[in-house]
Motif scaffolding. Structure first.
Motif, mmCIF file in Angstrom:
data_model
loop_
_atom_site.group_PDB
_atom_site.id
_atom_site.type_symbol
_atom_site.label_atom_id
_atom_site.label_comp_id
_atom_site.label_asym_id
_atom_site.label_seq_id
_atom_site.Cartn_x
_atom_site.Cartn_y
_atom_site.Cartn_z
ATOM 1 N N LEU A 10 -8.697 -1.179 -61.843
ATOM 2 C CA LEU A 10 -7.148 -1.611 -62.425
ATOM 3 C C LEU A 10 -6.207 -1.336 -61.611
ATOM 4 O O LEU A 10 -4.937 -2.305 -61.288
ATOM 5 C CB LEU A 10 -7.146 -1.715 -63.593
ATOM 6 N N PRO A 11 -6.019 0.119 -61.726
ATOM 7 C CA PRO A 11 -4.863 0.694 -60.842
ATOM 8 C C PRO A 11 -4.275 -0.489 -59.639
ATOM 9 O O PRO A 11 -3.029 -0.082 -59.529
ATOM 10 C CB PRO A 11 -4.577 1.626 -60.729
ATOM 11 N N ALA A 12 -5.175 0.203 -58.770
ATOM 12 C CA ALA A 12 -4.965 -0.411 -56.981
ATOM 13 C C ALA A 12 -4.378 -2.285 -57.853
ATOM 14 O O ALA A 12 -3.881 -3.305 -57.111
ATOM 15 C CB ALA A 12 -5.729 -1.064 -56.518
ATOM 16 N N TRP A 13 -5.188 -3.123 -58.257
ATOM 17 C CA TRP A 13 -4.568 -4.433 -58.609
ATOM 18 C C TRP A 13 -3.249 -4.257 -59.416
ATOM 19 O O TRP A 13 -2.665 -5.412 -59.010
ATOM 20 C CB TRP A 13 -5.344 -4.906 -59.672
ATOM 21 N N LEU A 14 -2.643 -3.518 -60.114
ATOM 22 C CA LEU A 14 -2.003 -3.833 -60.958
ATOM 23 C C LEU A 14 -0.027 -3.152 -59.636
ATOM 24 O O LEU A 14 0.573 -4.100 -59.555
ATOM 25 C CB LEU A 14 -0.975 -2.073 -61.928
ATOM 26 N N THR A 15 -0.789 -2.657 -58.691
ATOM 27 C CA THR A 15 0.086 -1.975 -57.938
ATOM 28 C C THR A 15 0.338 -3.051 -56.728
ATOM 29 O O THR A 15 1.331 -3.740 -56.109
ATOM 30 C CB THR A 15 -0.442 -1.175 -56.662
ATOM 31 N N ARG A 16 -0.678 -3.662 -56.807
ATOM 32 C CA ARG A 16 -0.994 -5.352 -55.719
ATOM 33 C C ARG A 16 0.307 -6.583 -56.381
ATOM 34 O O ARG A 16 1.064 -7.040 -56.085
ATOM 35 C CB ARG A 16 -1.955 -5.942 -56.002
ATOM 36 N N GLU A 18 2.723 -5.996 -58.186
ATOM 37 C CA GLU A 18 3.982 -5.396 -58.438
ATOM 38 C C GLU A 18 4.310 -6.227 -57.320
ATOM 39 O O GLU A 18 5.991 -6.017 -57.653
ATOM 40 C CB GLU A 18 3.973 -3.977 -57.838
ATOM 41 N N ALA A 19 3.924 -5.815 -55.787
ATOM 42 C CA ALA A 19 5.023 -6.841 -55.019
ATOM 43 C C ALA A 19 4.747 -8.275 -54.740
ATOM 44 O O ALA A 19 4.818 -8.380 -53.187
ATOM 45 C CB ALA A 19 3.929 -5.816 -53.446
ATOM 46 N N ALA A 20 3.373 -8.643 -55.505
ATOM 47 C CA ALA A 20 3.501 -10.271 -54.714
ATOM 48 C C ALA A 20 4.352 -10.800 -55.163
ATOM 49 O O ALA A 20 4.144 -12.597 -54.325
ATOM 50 C CB ALA A 20 2.119 -10.860 -55.607
ATOM 51 N N HIS A 21 5.362 -10.738 -56.133
ATOM 52 C CA HIS A 21 6.506 -12.148 -56.284
ATOM 53 C C HIS A 21 8.188 -11.744 -56.241
ATOM 54 O O HIS A 21 8.252 -9.802 -56.213
ATOM 55 C CB HIS A 21 6.490 -12.085 -57.307
ATOM 56 N N PRO A 22 9.206 -12.245 -55.496
ATOM 57 C CA PRO A 22 9.676 -11.893 -55.209
ATOM 58 C C PRO A 22 11.109 -11.289 -55.810
ATOM 59 O O PRO A 22 11.885 -10.301 -55.738
ATOM 60 C CB PRO A 22 10.435 -13.435 -54.830
ATOM 61 N N VAL A 23 11.067 -11.021 -57.176
ATOM 62 C CA VAL A 23 11.232 -11.255 -58.195
ATOM 63 C C VAL A 23 10.402 -10.333 -59.266
ATOM 64 O O VAL A 23 9.627 -11.149 -59.587
ATOM 65 C CB VAL A 23 12.324 -11.963 -58.974
ATOM 66 N N GLY A 24 10.543 -9.803 -60.964
ATOM 67 C CA GLY A 24 9.412 -9.038 -61.549
ATOM 68 C C GLY A 24 9.690 -10.379 -62.734
ATOM 69 O O GLY A 24 9.097 -10.209 -63.123
ATOM 70 N N ILE A 25 11.181 -11.102 -63.115
ATOM 71 C CA ILE A 25 10.846 -12.170 -64.474
ATOM 72 C C ILE A 25 11.375 -13.345 -63.189
ATOM 73 O O ILE A 25 12.577 -13.140 -62.351
ATOM 74 C CB ILE A 25 12.297 -11.408 -65.224
ATOM 75 N N GLU A 119 -2.886 -25.668 -52.722
ATOM 76 C CA GLU A 119 -1.410 -24.448 -51.651
ATOM 77 C C GLU A 119 -1.296 -23.882 -52.748
ATOM 78 O O GLU A 119 -1.292 -23.688 -53.763
ATOM 79 C CB GLU A 119 -0.414 -25.880 -52.262
ATOM 80 N N PRO A 120 -1.357 -22.388 -51.973
ATOM 81 C CA PRO A 120 -1.067 -21.341 -52.403
ATOM 82 C C PRO A 120 0.447 -21.129 -53.622
ATOM 83 O O PRO A 120 1.319 -21.708 -53.196
ATOM 84 C CB PRO A 120 -0.437 -20.039 -50.945
ATOM 85 N N ILE A 121 0.057 -20.837 -54.531
ATOM 86 C CA ILE A 121 1.390 -20.998 -54.838
ATOM 87 C C ILE A 121 1.650 -18.755 -56.228
ATOM 88 O O ILE A 121 0.366 -18.411 -56.530
ATOM 89 C CB ILE A 121 1.188 -21.602 -56.891
ATOM 90 N N SER A 122 3.062 -18.880 -55.776
ATOM 91 C CA SER A 122 3.111 -17.323 -56.093
ATOM 92 C C SER A 122 3.702 -17.211 -57.195
ATOM 93 O O SER A 122 4.173 -18.042 -57.974
ATOM 94 C CB SER A 122 4.304 -17.259 -55.111
ATOM 95 N N LEU A 123 3.050 -16.006 -58.087
ATOM 96 C CA LEU A 123 3.038 -16.120 -59.779
ATOM 97 C C LEU A 123 3.400 -14.190 -59.628
ATOM 98 O O LEU A 123 3.488 -13.539 -59.063
ATOM 99 C CB LEU A 123 1.668 -15.439 -60.195
ATOM 100 N N SER A 124 4.490 -13.802 -60.526
ATOM 101 C CA SER A 124 4.828 -13.331 -61.293
ATOM 102 C C SER A 124 4.160 -12.064 -61.388
ATOM 103 O O SER A 124 2.648 -13.086 -62.303
ATOM 104 C CB SER A 124 6.304 -12.966 -61.993
ATOM 105 N N TYR A 125 4.281 -10.818 -61.599
ATOM 106 C CA TYR A 125 3.139 -10.323 -62.563
ATOM 107 C C TYR A 125 2.427 -10.331 -64.069
ATOM 108 O O TYR A 125 1.962 -10.572 -64.191
ATOM 109 C CB TYR A 125 3.818 -8.379 -62.603
ATOM 110 N N PHE A 126 3.513 -10.784 -64.284
ATOM 111 C CA PHE A 126 3.864 -11.631 -66.198
ATOM 112 C C PHE A 126 2.770 -12.475 -65.621
ATOM 113 O O PHE A 126 2.063 -12.871 -66.928
ATOM 114 C CB PHE A 126 4.865 -11.613 -66.688
#
Length: 443
Positions: A10-16, A18-25, A119-126
């Motif tokens: 889970l910590p590794a997933w959350l780290t991933r 965090e960096a997955a989407h250009p903006v947090g919100i 087609e890949p879709i980028s998603l935010s952390y939330f």
């Protein structure tokens, strides 16, 4: 997010994430709705009944009381909330228990598979967290799912689900960068969770007119505090009176949940509209036992509350005034830079004798020096500027008299840090922090 090997912890997933989407919100439903469709989440509701809760303040306490009340009536439940204090697992509760790491990881894996399908879709952390939680809930649909909106309403990821009952607790100014400063506009955003023909429970007597206007336009039946339902009295022995299309209901001699009673009445009304016949004994049992970390949470003489806007701070000051102490009340406060520090300090000032300030870290951080300037403008008494909430707590704990008390407030970050500090000093109190990334991304 790349298509490399998936994390296994889970910590590794959350780290991933965090960096997955250009903006947090990143408000908007197009991307998250398409991934939800690929996951099959739009084919059926995630639970037999769904209650969605939006609002500026009071969402967490309303959700906690809804969960406790539903379980006291024998219902299976799932709750999704944000942010968390110490562990990401706090965000998803299944039958009153935090989801384990394996459940959360399985949800993330399901979302990842779906977002890369086509087609890949980028998603935010939330967004990733919301879809993963909905997938986990839908695997074993409970009798009731209670979903807390993270920010706004209309464009929040939770709003891909059609609720059977929609709750709006309060509307006040917060998150100006995303929702603006127009209170009527903020009300319309919150009211975006309402659905045609589905009950709308309005949990404040001071909501902007735009909320009821949206409900009227949609044809959503309105159950408003002070009109369709009400609460009478304060503290122990208060009374609830409410109604559904089928019956009126009165409950007397209710215990004080040590959470806002308007929110308690709102939870009772919403549960009744979700089809639960309220039983007095079950309601008393639930309200007597419900607890919510970080909301007027007392640890000896230390009170922890995550309030971070003037409306929430005024409630905290009111509760402190109703519980006088023989000594001094010291506020240990740390805030983010995009919050109304002047408004929060002014709301708390009548209940606070002295202030200890804590610097926070991160891109939205506010320093203790900056807070000190706000304090000076209001003529408040400053005791100490701490490099962190933990350092401030250390400094303060060595200087308190036995009759003094401390209010820890201003941010989820501040409360989480002091809660972890307290647990480290008293290991028997429970687990210390873990999986604590992005604990306040939507606050």
């Amino acid at each position: 997010m790349s298509e490399c090997a998936l994390p296994t912890t889970l910590p590794a997933w959350l780290t991933r994430l965090e960096a997955a989407h250009p903006v947090g919100i990143d408000l908007g439903l197009d991307r998250v709705a398409e991934v939800a469709r690929r996951m099959g989440l739009c084919e059926a509701p995630p639970a037999a009944r769904v209650i969605t809760v939006a609002g500026t303040n009071g969402k967490g306490s309303t959700v906690a009381m809804l969960e406790a009340l539903a379980q006291a009536h024998g219902l299976t439940t799932a709750t999704y909330t944000s942010p968390h204090l110490l562990r990401y697992n706090e965000r998803l509760r299944l039958d009153g228990r935090q989801a384990d790491d394996a459940t959360l990881i399985a949800g993330f894996e399901a979302v990842e598979t779906a977002r890369l399908k086509g087609e890949p879709i980028s998603l935010s952390y939330f967004e990733m967290g919301t879809l993963g939680a909905l997938w986990a809930i839908a695997r074993q649909p409970p009798a009731l799912a209670i979903l807390e909106v993270g920010l706004g309403g209309r464009l929040d990821a939770v709003n891909i689900i059609d609720p059977d009952v929609a709750v709006i607790t309060t509307v006040a100014q917060d998150h100006a960068a995303f929702l603006g400063n127009d209170i009527e506009g903020i009300g319309r955003e919150k009211a975006g969770i309402l659905r045609p023909g589905r009950p709308a429970v309005l949990g404040s007597t001071t909501l902007p007119a735009s909320v009821a206007d949206v409900a009227t336009t949609l044809g959503a039946p309105v159950y408003a505090l002070g009109e369709a339902f009400r609460r009478e009295g304060d503290g122990e022995g208060w009374r609830f009176w409410g109604q559904t299309p089928a019956e009126s209901k009165s409950l007397v001699d209710l215990p004080d949940p040590e959470l806002p009673l308007d929110n308690a009445a709102t939870a009772l009304q919403a549960l009744a509209l979700a089809g639960v016949s309220l039983e007095a004994a079950a309601c008393r049992r639930a309200l007597a036992s419900v607890r919510l970390p970080g909301r007027m949470q007392w640890l000896g003489p230390w009170c922890l509350d995550v309030g971070h806007n003037p409306h929430a701070a005024a409630y905290v000051a009111q509760r402190l005034a109703a519980r006088p102490c023989a000594g001094r009340t010291v506020a240990l406060i740390g805030m983010l830079a995009d919050k109304d520090a002047d408004g929060v300090i002014a709301a708390l000032a009548p209940a606070v004798d002295a202030w200890v300030l804590a610097s926070l870290e991160g891109e939205r951080a506010r320093s203790a020096d900056d807070l000190a300037e706000h304090l000076a403008r209001q003529g408040a008494t400053l005791w100490h500027r701490g490099d962190s909430p933990a350092e401030a707590a250390d400094w303060l704990s060595a200087r308190l008299a036995p009759e003094d008390r401390v209010l820890v407030c201003g941010s989820f970050f501040t409360v989480a840090a002091v809660l972890a500090w307290h647990q480290a000093a008293a290991p028997s109190a429970g687990p210390t922090a873990g999986h604590a990334t992005r604990s306040e991304e939507a606050r």
